[in-house]
Design an enzyme around this catalytic site. Structure first.
Site, short mmCIF file in Angstrom:
data_model
loop_
_atom_site.label_atom_id
_atom_site.label_comp_id
_atom_site.label_asym_id
_atom_site.label_seq_id
_atom_site.Cartn_x
_atom_site.Cartn_y
_atom_site.Cartn_z
N CYS A 509 0.32 -1.09 -0.18
CA CYS A 509 -0.17 -0.34 0.31
C CYS A 509 1.16 1.48 -0.18
O CYS A 509 0.35 2.62 -0.32
CB CYS A 509 -0.87 -0.02 1.09
SG CYS A 509 -1.66 -1.37 1.28
N HIS A 644 -3.58 7.55 5.88
CA HIS A 644 -3.55 6.25 4.94
C HIS A 644 -4.95 5.76 5.19
O HIS A 644 -6.30 5.74 4.14
CB HIS A 644 -2.94 5.06 5.36
CG HIS A 644 -2.32 3.89 5.05
ND1 HIS A 644 -2.72 3.68 4.01
CD2 HIS A 644 -3.14 3.07 5.90
CE1 HIS A 644 -2.38 2.97 3.43
NE2 HIS A 644 -2.87 2.16 4.43
N HIS A 684 -9.89 1.86 -2.08
CA HIS A 684 -8.36 1.89 -1.44
C HIS A 684 -7.43 0.88 -2.27
O HIS A 684 -7.83 -0.16 -3.26
CB HIS A 684 -7.81 0.83 -0.65
CG HIS A 684 -6.31 0.60 0.58
ND1 HIS A 684 -5.72 1.16 -0.93
CD2 HIS A 684 -6.48 0.41 1.43
CE1 HIS A 684 -4.54 0.37 -0.58
NE2 HIS A 684 -4.42 0.08 1.01
#
Length: 799
Positions: A509, A644, A684
């Site tokens: 990520c 995030h 995401h």
């Protein structure tokens, strides 16, 4: 005269099928004139091959029902499937069809479901009965009971030969530990009973329900047991425990962890992560609650992640004034090539194709409008609902098939990029997206292909894996260059004839921010004069959605509630974004239009945390502080954070605490910091998530506005945002740039954390005033280089 019957020749060898990671013996293909269906027992939906459900039969040799028992007959012999077919006999057996063979996995009424995971009692019993000669094989029963708060808990009852065991309690502890290790579930209790006392049928089968009822009624002939207690240490609590009593806290934790993990206290190591003993996130929160009650003090829900070992947690709780969170060694500022100030970097071009927005302007409208670009998966990828189960009860089910998807994945302007039609068909859509989006970013910066040829321009692309490479079964083309991840960067360098570094970055990520960091370091070191940096993610297969769902990462409702009390996970997203970066002084000298400035960045690693994928608040805090130091800015000058923000309860809480530690004490009494996460709008994007966040951050500082945070109503209490310096915006707000009473440029921090532990933070700043640039985009002439819908599944299956 005899009766002639048809028989099947005996099998030469046993045929087994992999079921949820275990080998199950096949019963062979169905025989006779009856029909077999595998059906979801709750919905009546007929399941495809490979999925576990209840075995339903009809026609042929199936009896019409029970003699003079109409209600039972209707219940068991007259079932109707969801598609209206019937009647069927509900056998009560669980199983599946695999290559036309029937595999029986267990009995429906015996199935144990704990935290959404199926456990078959036969498997657990088989694990136990081979552990010790004193354990009587075929004489154990695993079953579940309703525990605290209505949650299912496992109990194992087993006959033993007591004369062969010196210490029954120690054997019971061993059994608990083995069940935990093999089946990833901690039994509430292991009970040993006298030989020949477990309830069985007249044919010798174990009666699990009867055994469970006898357990609850206290009618078992118990000779030994080991029970999980809600009070570790069994009441040996020092009522006068004071702050600083590190040894007492350590002893309490040893007992608690040993009990939760089903191991002996002597086996507990002080510097080993809690996760080593099978303590998952739910158990961690429960353990913190018990610890709070015992100590009589409030402890953050994230404590076992901030302090992942007994030694660290006991030290912190026993002497809070002298022990801080674990942190990494301070990251030194980057060396300066000429002994002057550190380099800053200009964003001179950017482009994106993101869910709900095909370009930068459309993305800005999406952000301003507070729209959510989350939809159901397109049918050409997989049929919606095929793998979906909010309870994630099966090994191949996912919480949701909703996500952030983009259009046009099957089309590509192959001729413009010098790719043959044959190669285009065998080319990962991620490579196509990178080529097209990077070219749009170069157009935005004013570069053309002739100017770039032979230049020291670098390419750093963030990509984590490839659904296409895993699924594609067509003919190989050019040694598989269409599927090799490195080609996502190298193909662009080849087409443009670039001579700078060219690499793909994969830190999950955080890949995009790490790619930006790599570009900045190479620019500062003089290895290149410009860099194209991008991130990409494409979702073609349900496989990773199943994996992330099984890990309890995805939202059951298919929405991301970053920092909200409804947070239960994220939704996946796809897309591509890219920026063109130069050294700031070079961009100013060349008269480039500058969209934003990258002031500084930092990257670190969690190290040994409470599990391989567990985050560390201390490491997050350290990377933010290092980025601020590298950027040479004060924490008080940061007006916004693009977090995030995955929308997982503990993940958001750990991140919020790290942010408070860096900014809260230094900003008391000053203007608040806006806090947001673009994941709530577009999902995401995994390796491309950081790049989407960067594009948003650039737009905020460039256009002087803050956009509303989608899906935010009431803050997640574990994040402790109330009475903090952070404000989650609910509408578009003007960002003047002088919120501290001084002419401070607009600055925003961007965070990104990889699930393997690689963390990154970037400081983005308002650009200096430069001339506008007339951007002309050449229209792509896309053609479809992709199988027709009806051929897609056949090709991907290799048929």
């Amino acid at each position: 005269m005899g009766l002639l019957v048809s028989v099947v020749p005996p099998m030469d060898e046993v045929t087994t099928v992999d079921v949820e990671g275990r080998q199950k013996v096949s019963c062979g293909p169905p025989m006779g004139d009856f029909e077999v269906r595998i059906v979801d027992p709750e919905t009546g939906q007929v399941l495809p091959d490979g999925e576990i459900g209840e075995l339903w039969l009809r026609k042929g040799s199936v009896a019409p029902g029970y003699w003079q028992k109409e209600e039972l007959t209707a219940e068991h012999f007259e079932a109707t499937a969801a598609d209206g077919e019937g009647p069927f006999l509900r056998t009560g057996d669980l199983g599946l069809l695999a290559d036309d063979e029937v595999v029986i996995t267990g009995r429906l009424k015996d199935l144990i479901i704990i935290r959404g995971t199926n456990h078959y009692p036969q498997d657990i019993e088989a694990t136990v009965e081979t552990m010790d000669p004193a354990i009587r094989p075929g004489c154990g029963a695993a079953f579940s009971i309703q525990g605290d708060e209505g949650k299912e808990q496992l109990v194992m009852v087993q006959e033993v030969k007591s004369e062969q065991v010196e210490d029954l309690e120690q054997l019971a502890k061993r059994v608990r530990r083995r069940i935990t290790e093999v089946h990833d579930v901690v039994p509430r209790e292991v009970v040993f009973i006298e030989a020949r006392t477990i309830p069985k049928t007249s044919s010798g089968k174990i009666q699990r329900f009867a055994t469970g009822q006898a357990y609850l009624d206290g009618e078992l002939s118990i000779i030994g047991r080991h029970e999980a207690t809600s009070e570790p240490g069994k009441g040996q609590v020092d009522e006068e425990l004071k702050e600083g009593a590190r040894d007492e806290i350590e002893a309490w934790l040893i007992a608690a962890v040993a009990d939760a993990g089903g191991v002996e206290e002597s086996a507990i190591e002080l510097d080993v992560p809690f996760s080593t003993y099978g303590i998952d996130s739910a158990e961690a929160v429960g353990l913190v609650g018990e610890l709070e009650q015992w100590l009589g003090v409030e402890i953050a829900a994230t404590a076992l992640y901030d302090f992942p070992t007994i030694s660290a947690l006991a030290s912190y709780l026993g002497d809070q004034e002298s022990v801080d969170e674990p942190s990494t060694t301070a990251i030194p500022k980057r060396s300066k090539r000429d002994g002057t100030r550190p380099q800053h970097f200009a964003v001179v071009g950017m482009a994106s194709r993101l869910p709900g927005a095909d370009d930068i302007d459309a993305f800005w409208e999406l952000l301003k409008g507070g729209e959510e670009a989350i939809t159901t998966v397109p049918e050409w990828r997989w049929k919606p609902g095929t793998f979906t189960d909010p309870e994630i009860a099966g090994f191949d089910t996912m919480a949701t098939d909703r996500g952030g998807f983009i259009d046009g994945l099957r089309e590509f302007d192959a001729s413009f990029f010098g790719v043959s039609p044959r190669e285009a068909r065998a080319m990962d859509p991620q490579q196509r997206l990178i080529m097209e989006t990077s070219w749009r970013a170069l157009e935005d910066s004013g570069f053309d292909k002739e100017q770039l040829a032979g230049s020291r321009t670098a390419v750093f692309m963030a990509q984590s894996g490839s659904d296409f490479a895993r699924m594609y079964q067509g003919p190989p083309v050019r040694a598989g260059s269409g599927m090799a991840p490195n080609m996502s960067a190298n193909r662009l360098s080849y087409w443009l004839d670039l001579r700078g570094p060219s690499a793909v970055v994969d830190t999950a990520c955080s890949s995009s921010l790490v790619a930006i960091d790599q570009a900045m370091m190479n620019l500062e070191a003089g290895r290149c004069d410009a860099a194209i940096v991008g991130g990409v993610n494409v979702i073609l297969s349900p496989q990773l959605s199943v994996v992330f769902s099984q890990a309890r990462m995805l939202s059951a409702g298919g929405r991301c509630y970053a920092f909200d009390e409804r947070a239960d996970g994220y939704v996946r997203g796809e897309g591509c974004a890219a920026v063109v970066v130069k050294r700031l002084q070079d961009a100013l000298h060349d008269g480039d239009r500058i969209r934003a400035v990258f002031r500084g960045a930092a990257v670190n690693q969690d190290g040994r945390t409470n599990g391989l994928t567990a985050p560390s608040g201390g490491a997050q805090r350290s990377v933010i502080e290092a980025a601020l130091a590298n950027a040479e800015v004060d924490a008080r000058s940061i007006a916004a954070i693009e977090a995030h923000g995955t929308g997982t309860e503990l993940g958001d809480a750990i991140e919020a605490r790290a942010l408070r530690d860096v900014f809260h004490r230094k900003r008391v009494g000053e203007a608040s910091i806006w806090l947001g996460s673009v994941k709530s709008q577009i999902g995401h994007l995994e390796a491309a998530a950081g790049m989407a966040a960067i594009i948003k951050a650039v737009l905020l500082v460039e256009r002087g506005a803050v956009v509303p945070q989608v899906n935010f109503e009431h803050p997640n209490p574990t994040c402790e945002l109330e009475d903090s310096v952070f404000t989650v915006p609910r509408r578009v707000e003007t960002w003047s740039g002088d919120r501290r009473g001084a002419k401070t440029p607009r600055r925003i921090g961007v965070s990104s954390y990889g699930f393997g532990g690689t963390n990154a933070h970037l400081v983005v700043e308002q650009p200096p005033q430069t001339e506008e640039l007339d951007v002309i985009h050449r229209p792509f002439e896309r053609q479809r280089y992709w199988p027709e819908d009806h051929e897609m599944k056949r090709l991907m299956a290799g048929e």
